[in-house]
Design a protein around this motif. Structure first.
Motif, PDB file in Angstrom:
ATOM      1  N   ALA A   1       0.310  -0.827  17.052  1.00 42.78           N
ATOM      2  CA  ALA A   1       0.819  -1.555  16.111  1.00 42.78           C
ATOM      3  C   ALA A   1       1.432  -2.619  16.391  1.00 42.78           C
ATOM      4  N   ILE A   2       0.941  -3.759  15.725  1.00 47.23           N
ATOM      5  CA  ILE A   2       1.586  -5.024  16.075  1.00 47.23           C
ATOM      6  C   ILE A   2       2.630  -5.784  14.949  1.00 47.23           C
ATOM      7  N   ALA A   3       2.614  -4.961  14.108  1.00 45.41           N
ATOM      8  CA  ALA A   3       3.673  -5.202  12.814  1.00 45.41           C
ATOM      9  C   ALA A   3       3.866  -4.081  11.894  1.00 45.41           C
ATOM     10  N   VAL A   4       5.100  -4.328  11.357  1.00 43.17           N
ATOM     11  CA  VAL A   4       5.278  -3.187  10.273  1.00 43.17           C
ATOM     12  C   VAL A   4       5.819  -3.979   8.913  1.00 43.17           C
ATOM     13  N   ILE A   5       5.411  -3.636   7.999  1.00 45.64           N
ATOM     14  CA  ILE A   5       5.626  -4.548   6.520  1.00 45.64           C
ATOM     15  C   ILE A   5       6.295  -3.519   5.768  1.00 45.64           C
ATOM     16  N   PRO A   6       7.662  -3.808   5.812  1.00 46.57           N
ATOM     17  CA  PRO A   6       8.666  -2.893   4.950  1.00 46.57           C
ATOM     18  C   PRO A   6       8.162  -2.697   3.402  1.00 46.57           C
ATOM     19  N   ARG A   7       8.384  -1.502   3.022  1.00 44.52           N
ATOM     20  CA  ARG A   7       7.738  -1.244   1.818  1.00 44.52           C
ATOM     21  C   ARG A   7       8.435  -2.081   0.671  1.00 44.52           C
ATOM     22  N   VAL A   8       9.783  -2.409   0.842  1.00 42.82           N
ATOM     23  CA  VAL A   8      10.344  -3.136  -0.100  1.00 42.82           C
ATOM     24  C   VAL A   8       9.864  -4.588   0.051  1.00 42.82           C
TER      25      VAL A   8
ATOM     26  N   TRP B   1       6.338  -5.492   0.566  1.00 42.42           N
ATOM     27  CA  TRP B   1       5.148  -5.443  -0.196  1.00 42.42           C
ATOM     28  C   TRP B   1       4.918  -4.927  -1.490  1.00 42.42           C
ATOM     29  N   ILE B   2       6.090  -4.199  -1.772  1.00 36.53           N
ATOM     30  CA  ILE B   2       6.087  -3.873  -3.179  1.00 36.53           C
ATOM     31  C   ILE B   2       6.722  -5.060  -4.112  1.00 36.53           C
ATOM     32  N   ALA B   3       7.653  -5.757  -3.604  1.00 35.98           N
ATOM     33  CA  ALA B   3       8.252  -6.867  -4.353  1.00 35.98           C
ATOM     34  C   ALA B   3       6.962  -8.010  -4.627  1.00 35.98           C
ATOM     35  N   ILE B   4       6.313  -8.098  -3.316  1.00 32.94           N
ATOM     36  CA  ILE B   4       5.221  -9.128  -3.716  1.00 32.94           C
ATOM     37  C   ILE B   4       4.078  -8.637  -4.631  1.00 32.94           C
ATOM     38  N   LEU B   5       3.847  -7.372  -4.623  1.00 31.40           N
ATOM     39  CA  LEU B   5       2.988  -6.924  -5.847  1.00 31.40           C
ATOM     40  C   LEU B   5       3.603  -7.065  -7.192  1.00 31.40           C
TER      41      LEU B   5
ATOM     42  N   SER C   1       5.959  -9.267  -8.144  1.00 34.25           N
ATOM     43  CA  SER C   1       6.056 -10.678  -8.435  1.00 34.25           C
ATOM     44  C   SER C   1       4.895 -11.217  -9.074  1.00 34.25           C
ATOM     45  N   LEU C   2       3.849 -10.767  -8.365  1.00 32.33           N
ATOM     46  CA  LEU C   2       2.475 -11.030  -8.753  1.00 32.33           C
ATOM     47  C   LEU C   2       2.300 -10.809 -10.403  1.00 32.33           C
ATOM     48  N   SER C   3       2.585  -9.693 -10.577  1.00 33.16           N
ATOM     49  CA  SER C   3       2.576  -9.019 -11.905  1.00 33.16           C
ATOM     50  C   SER C   3       3.483 -10.091 -13.083  1.00 33.16           C
ATOM     51  N   ILE C   4       4.651 -10.405 -12.530  1.00 34.93           N
ATOM     52  CA  ILE C   4       5.454 -11.157 -13.321  1.00 34.93           C
ATOM     53  C   ILE C   4       5.015 -12.496 -13.320  1.00 34.93           C
ATOM     54  N   LEU C   5       4.441 -13.089 -12.304  1.00 33.64           N
ATOM     55  CA  LEU C   5       4.029 -14.552 -12.382  1.00 33.64           C
ATOM     56  C   LEU C   5       2.922 -14.503 -13.276  1.00 33.64           C
ATOM     57  N   SER C   6       2.048 -13.607 -13.451  1.00 34.97           N
ATOM     58  CA  SER C   6       0.862 -13.485 -14.462  1.00 34.97           C
ATOM     59  C   SER C   6       1.522 -13.390 -15.710  1.00 34.97           C
TER      60      SER C   6
ATOM     61  N   TYR D   1       0.147  -6.122 -18.768  1.00 30.59           N
ATOM     62  CA  TYR D   1       0.857  -6.395 -17.508  1.00 30.59           C
ATOM     63  C   TYR D   1       1.000  -5.279 -16.866  1.00 30.59           C
ATOM     64  N   THR D   2       1.216  -4.041 -17.424  1.00 24.43           N
ATOM     65  CA  THR D   2       1.162  -2.683 -16.677  1.00 24.43           C
ATOM     66  C   THR D   2      -0.112  -2.674 -16.101  1.00 24.43           C
ATOM     67  N   LEU D   3      -1.268  -3.095 -16.863  1.00 21.59           N
ATOM     68  CA  LEU D   3      -2.748  -2.880 -16.407  1.00 21.59           C
ATOM     69  C   LEU D   3      -3.043  -3.768 -15.349  1.00 21.59           C
ATOM     70  N   ILE D   4      -2.353  -5.034 -15.305  1.00 23.68           N
ATOM     71  CA  ILE D   4      -2.564  -6.057 -14.143  1.00 23.68           C
ATOM     72  C   ILE D   4      -2.012  -5.540 -13.049  1.00 23.68           C
ATOM     73  N   PHE D   5      -0.712  -4.933 -13.012  1.00 20.64           N
ATOM     74  CA  PHE D   5       0.123  -4.405 -12.002  1.00 20.64           C
ATOM     75  C   PHE D   5      -0.718  -3.379 -11.320  1.00 20.64           C
ATOM     76  N   GLY D   6      -1.254  -2.373 -12.239  1.00 20.25           N
ATOM     77  CA  GLY D   6      -1.820  -1.197 -11.672  1.00 20.25           C
ATOM     78  C   GLY D   6      -3.385  -1.700 -11.115  1.00 20.25           C
ATOM     79  N   ILE D   7      -4.100  -2.846 -11.614  1.00 23.94           N
ATOM     80  CA  ILE D   7      -5.130  -3.324 -10.662  1.00 23.94           C
ATOM     81  C   ILE D   7      -4.835  -3.914  -9.521  1.00 23.94           C
ATOM     82  N   SER D   8      -3.687  -4.546  -9.567  1.00 19.71           N
ATOM     83  CA  SER D   8      -3.444  -5.340  -8.483  1.00 19.71           C
ATOM     84  C   SER D   8      -2.938  -4.156  -7.216  1.00 19.71           C
ATOM     85  N   VAL D   9      -2.135  -3.227  -7.448  1.00 20.40           N
ATOM     86  CA  VAL D   9      -1.892  -2.119  -6.386  1.00 20.40           C
ATOM     87  C   VAL D   9      -3.173  -1.570  -6.013  1.00 20.40           C
TER      88      VAL D   9
END
Length: 140
Positions: free
Chosen positions: A109-116, A118-122, A124-129, A5-13
């Motif tokens: 700039a047309i949008a700002v994606i807060p770090r909270v 995009w990090i949460a999305i990454l 959650s992908l790891s957790i879903l896996s 899972y750590t590897l999956i998360f690292g690859i996702s990032v």
């Protein structure tokens, strides 16, 4: 399992960073996503927030633009436009930047994606896996 899972998360990032930040810099695409490295635009944009930009020729005072000098890309607010010369300043910076020419501006700039977010999305992908793997193991 934890290592997987750590590897999956690292690859996702890694893949996320490659597709959102490296590719737009290498190829002159009409859009881009850049990570804010410093606090020069706080409180508007914080370090690690992602700035989504689009290419345009219409820059006005108050716009946040991304420009690159050598290998460093900077997102700052326009405080003056005089023909082809643009002067910018970081919201948290006391002094304006050295004026730049429009040719080095990557976009507005047309949008700002807060770090909270995009990090949460990454994460959650790891957790879903992990959940899908546990479910697969329990079903066998």
């Amino acid at each position: 399992m934890f290592i997987r899972y750590t590897l999956i998360f690292g690859i996702s990032v890694f893949l996320f960073l490659v597709f959102t930040m490296i590719i737009p810099r290498v190829f002159s695409l009409p859009y881009g996503i850049y990570m804010m490295k410093t606090g020069s635009m706080e409180p508007s944009i914080k370090p690690l927030d992602l700035v989504v930009i689009t290419k345009t020729d219409d820059y006005k005072v108050g716009d946040i633009i991304m420009f690159c000098i050598y290998d460093e890309c900077i997102a700052h607010r326009i405080i003056n436009v005089d023909g082809e010369i643009i002067t910018t300043k970081g919201d948290a910076s006391p002094q304006p930047d050295t004026p730049i020419i429009k040719d080095i501006v990557r976009g507005k700039a047309i949008a700002v994606i807060p770090r909270v977010l995009w990090i949460a999305i990454l994460m959650s992908l790891s957790i879903l896996s992990a959940i899908m793997d546990i479910k697969r193991i329990l079903n066998t």
